[in-house]
Design a protein around this motif. Structure first.
Motif, mmCIF file in Angstrom:
data_model
loop_
_atom_site.group_PDB
_atom_site.id
_atom_site.type_symbol
_atom_site.label_atom_id
_atom_site.label_comp_id
_atom_site.label_asym_id
_atom_site.label_seq_id
_atom_site.Cartn_x
_atom_site.Cartn_y
_atom_site.Cartn_z
ATOM 1 N N ARG A 23 0.831 -1.208 0.000
ATOM 2 C CA ARG A 23 0.000 0.000 0.000
ATOM 3 C C ARG A 23 0.867 1.260 0.000
ATOM 4 N N ASN A 24 1.896 1.277 0.854
ATOM 5 C CA ASN A 24 2.751 2.460 0.936
ATOM 6 C C ASN A 24 3.452 2.750 -0.381
ATOM 7 N N VAL A 25 3.989 1.717 -1.007
ATOM 8 C CA VAL A 25 4.650 1.914 -2.302
ATOM 9 C C VAL A 25 3.651 2.415 -3.325
ATOM 10 N N PHE A 26 2.500 1.777 -3.401
ATOM 11 C CA PHE A 26 1.467 2.195 -4.348
ATOM 12 C C PHE A 26 1.076 3.653 -4.122
ATOM 13 N N GLU A 27 0.755 4.014 -2.885
ATOM 14 C CA GLU A 27 0.270 5.355 -2.598
ATOM 15 C C GLU A 27 1.330 6.423 -2.838
ATOM 16 N N GLU A 28 2.593 6.129 -2.503
ATOM 17 C CA GLU A 28 3.666 7.098 -2.737
ATOM 18 C C GLU A 28 3.847 7.381 -4.226
ATOM 19 N N ILE A 29 3.743 6.347 -5.035
ATOM 20 C CA ILE A 29 3.986 6.530 -6.471
ATOM 21 C C ILE A 29 2.786 7.156 -7.167
ATOM 22 N N VAL A 30 1.578 6.717 -6.871
ATOM 23 C CA VAL A 30 0.418 7.302 -7.558
ATOM 24 C C VAL A 30 0.165 8.741 -7.131
ATOM 25 N N ALA A 31 0.758 9.177 -6.025
ATOM 26 C CA ALA A 31 0.607 10.564 -5.580
ATOM 27 C C ALA A 31 1.450 11.535 -6.408
#
Length: 77
Positions: A23-31
Motif C-alpha cells: 500500500r505504501n509503495v502504491f500510494e507514494e507513487i500514484v501521488a
C-alpha cells in the motif's frame, strides 16, 4: 483498499506488514503529479505492485525503486 485486501500470495494471504508495504509503495507513487489519473491505470499499477511483491521484491526500498521505474515508463499520465 479492496485491490490489496483481496490479493493472495502463492503461499496464502498477505500479512498486515505485507499489505502495508504494498500500500505504501502504491500510494507514494500514484501521488506523483505525473502519474495517470485514470482509475483503470491505477488499478493496473496496483496489480503490478502486488505481482512484483509476489515475485520476491519484498523490501520496501527495492519494491519502490522497481515500481517507480515501471510507473515512469508505463503509467505516466
Amino acid at each position: 483498499m479492496p485491490y490489496i485486501q483481496s490479493a493472495m500470495s502463492s503461499t496464502g494471504a498477505f500479512t498486515p506488514d505485507d499489505i502495508s508495504c504494498i500500500r505504501n509503495v502504491f500510494e507514494e507513487i500514484v501521488a506523483q503529479p505525473w502519474f495517470s489519473r485514470s482509475p483503470e491505470r491505477r488499478q493496473d499499477f496496483a496489480l503490478y505492485v502486488i505481482n512484483a511483491y509476489r515475485r520476491g521484491l519484498d523490501r520496501p526500498d527495492k519494491l519502490h525503486a522497481f515500481c517507480l521505474e515501471a510507473a515512469m515508463e508505463c503509467f505516466a499520465g
